[in-house]
Design a protein around this motif. Structure first.
Motif, short mmCIF file in Angstrom:
data_model
loop_
_atom_site.label_atom_id
_atom_site.label_comp_id
_atom_site.label_asym_id
_atom_site.label_seq_id
_atom_site.Cartn_x
_atom_site.Cartn_y
_atom_site.Cartn_z
N THR A 24 6.69 5.30 -10.73
CA THR A 24 5.82 6.36 -10.24
C THR A 24 5.44 7.29 -11.39
OG1 THR A 24 7.78 7.61 -9.61
CG2 THR A 24 6.71 6.32 -7.89
N PRO A 72 2.50 9.81 -2.64
CA PRO A 72 2.49 8.43 -3.13
C PRO A 72 2.23 8.32 -4.63
CG PRO A 72 1.26 8.61 -1.09
CD PRO A 72 1.58 10.00 -1.51
N GLY A 73 3.11 7.58 -5.29
CA GLY A 73 2.89 7.24 -6.68
C GLY A 73 3.25 8.31 -7.68
N LEU A 110 -1.36 3.95 -11.55
CA LEU A 110 -0.43 2.87 -11.26
C LEU A 110 -1.16 1.54 -11.16
CD1 LEU A 110 1.95 4.51 -8.66
CD2 LEU A 110 2.55 3.74 -10.94
N GLU A 111 -2.35 1.57 -10.53
CA GLU A 111 -3.13 0.35 -10.41
C GLU A 111 -3.53 -0.18 -11.78
OE1 GLU A 111 -6.33 1.43 -7.89
OE2 GLU A 111 -5.06 1.63 -6.10
N GLN A 160 0.83 -1.20 0.00
CA GLN A 160 0.00 0.00 0.00
C GLN A 160 0.86 1.26 0.00
OE1 GLN A 160 -2.98 -0.31 3.20
NE2 GLN A 160 -2.36 -2.46 3.35
N ARG A 161 0.37 2.29 -0.68
CA ARG A 161 1.07 3.57 -0.71
C ARG A 161 0.77 4.41 0.52
NH1 ARG A 161 4.92 4.19 -4.92
NH2 ARG A 161 4.28 2.81 -6.58
N GLU A 217 -2.62 12.74 -6.00
CA GLU A 217 -2.20 11.45 -5.44
C GLU A 217 -3.17 10.35 -5.82
OE1 GLU A 217 0.14 12.92 -1.37
OE2 GLU A 217 -1.88 12.09 -1.25
N LYS A 218 -4.46 10.66 -5.72
CA LYS A 218 -5.46 9.64 -6.03
C LYS A 218 -5.40 9.27 -7.51
CE LYS A 218 -10.18 8.18 -5.34
NZ LYS A 218 -11.29 8.24 -4.40
N GLN A 243 -2.23 7.15 -8.14
CA GLN A 243 -2.36 5.79 -7.65
C GLN A 243 -3.30 4.98 -8.53
OE1 GLN A 243 -2.83 5.51 -3.20
NE2 GLN A 243 -2.59 7.72 -3.34
#
Length: 457
Positions: free
Chosen positions: A101, A128-129, A446-447, A74-75, A439-440, A443
């Motif tokens: 990233t 994150p990410g 990335l998912e 998890q980030r 960030e959202k 992420q």
């Protein structure tokens, strides 16, 4: 909290390197009740833990040690979840992802652009990410790079940036805390080939406000290397997202989104709580707003009515679409709110006055307690702040990370008529909201990349 103050201080000091390594080496952000635990300030951490006296800081330190030894996939790690789990390893069992990233491009480097850079590149903080890869600006002068670096480092409102900023003329870059950030000069988005700078599948944040519709912003998407676009202004023909309220509406197909306005971000979370609890029949939002760069310092021609008059010595009546824009995040409020604005001679921090007719009667105590609880919740602690300071004035809220802060001592209620006063740092508080949205999106990207890789395998 059973620890003495000095024991607590020692424990918090020992957490700094753990949080720093989690961010630096594993791109993991640790949160407590929705607030990020930053590794750049002992005082900041002490302030957060002071709101949670039930925590055993020795246990917190031990959990952080375990998180560092067994990094999670998890980030973002919720500290309360780790503390509640008897077997922390069950949460941290899966090794962290080694996926790339998302690069971020800031198109425009004015007030919001520079604060986004400060937030993303803050010492002891991880976004994150994603990472800041490039800044796109028009060349203003021969020593433009040095000027950009100086404006990032020194700010009349937010003070000196607590980080290292250097100029790399050879590679036309700024070095921010050791990270090279390419500076690309262009006067039109159609001129830029990001892929030629090694930038691929990037998230571009348009801070210029020049283009606010899908067609205008779509030019960014047509450029090599750009995957998604975020507009830091109210947008047309796209989703206007107030993080914490309607970010759940985002889908992988949303390649152009708006982060709405600073005022919309300030008032929408509070209105969402009131709408859910009481229901809102109607209301008016009056925002008393700091002057901005689009006003004239002395009287001169301006395309906007009244904004041509001297910003530093007048209260200037103007319009705002923030109240109507609330319904884009809370559809049930469509057509129920009106709004207007007064620009005043302060350089930063604004206040919104919410005059509301609720669907049921209530009291000052009930509303204040409701919003104080929301400000301490994991869901809205980043969006709603709570002030009970008798001597509070606007400058006290410079640097606030929350989108809006309720001035609880000013709350007025008469039956079902409620008036609330909401402070907001219209620069930094808003920038923090934009980074949360970024960030959202990073992420989610990335998912989707991870899914594609698994399918290809």
């Amino acid at each position: 909290m059973t620890n003495t103050w000095l024991q607590s201080l020692a424990l918090v000091e020992s957490m700094i390197p753990l949080l720093g390594k989690l961010g630096r080496e594993h791109s993991v952000k640790v949160q407590l009740a929705g607030q990020t635990l930053m590794a750049d300030s002992v005082t900041g951490l002490m302030g957060i833990f002071d709101k949670h006296p039930e925590l055993d800081l020795t246990q917190v330190y031990q959990v952080l040690e375990q998180a560092l030894a067994s990094p999670s996939k998890q980030r973002v790690l919720a500290l309360e979840a780790l503390l509640a789990e008897a077997d922390v390893q069950s949460i941290l069992a899966t090794p962290s992802s080694e996926g790339e990233t998302t690069p971020v491009v800031l198109y425009g480097f004015g007030r919001i652009g520079r604060l986004l850079a400060r937030r993303m590149c803050a010492l002891g903080h991880t976004t994150p990410g994603m990472y800041l890869a490039a800044i796109v600006v028009r060349k203003a002068c021969d020593n433009d790079l040095a000027k950009r670096a100086s404006l990032l480092k020194y700010d009349s409102v937010h003070g000196t940036y607590d980080g290292l900023v250097k100029v790399d003329d050879t590679n036309q870059s700024l070095i921010i805390n050791g990270q090279a950030v390419k500076v690309i000069y262009a006067s039109d988005p159609a001129q830029v080939d990001y892929a030629s700078h090694g930038i691929k599948r990037a998230l571009l944040v348009d801070n210029t406000g020049r283009w606010r519709d899908r067609d205008g912003l779509n030019v960014h998407l047509q450029r090599p290397g750009i995957e998604r676009v975020v507009l830091t202004a109210p947008g047309k023909e796209m989703k206007n997202i107030v993080f914490g309220v309607n970010d759940g509406d985002l889908t992988k197909s949303d390649r152009i989104v708006s982060a709405a306005s600073c005022t919309t971000n300030a008032i929408t979370p509070i209105l969402s709580v009131l709408e859910k609890k009481f229901g809102i029949e109607s209301g008016h939002v009056e925002t008393v707003h700091a002057y901005t760069n689009d006003q004239n310092l002395i009287d001169n021609i301006h395309k906007g009515d009244r904004r041509g008059r001297a910003a530093g010595m007048n209260m200037v009546m103007t319009e705002t679409g923030a109240a109507k824009a609330v319904s884009k995040a809370i559809p049930s409020l469509e057509g129920k709110l009106s709004g207007s604005a007064i620009r005043v001679p302060v350089i930063n921090v604004s206040i919104a006055v919410l005059s509301l007719t609720l669907k049921e009667a209530t009291s000052v105590e009930v509303i204040n307690q409701l919003l104080q609880n929301a400000s301490n919740s994991a869901e809205l602690s980043g969006q709603i702040g709570f002030s009970a300071e008798a001597d509070a004035v606007s400058s006290d809220f410079i640097g606030s990370e929350q989108a809006g802060i309720l001035d609880s001592l000013s709350t007025k209620v008469r039956g079902n008529q409620a008036t609330l006063y909401v402070w907001y740092d219209n620069e930094y508080g808003y920038s923090c909201q934009v980074v949360r949205l970024m960030e959202k999106l990073a992420q989610a990207q990335l998912e989707s990349e991870s899914v594609r890789e698994e399918q290809a395998a």
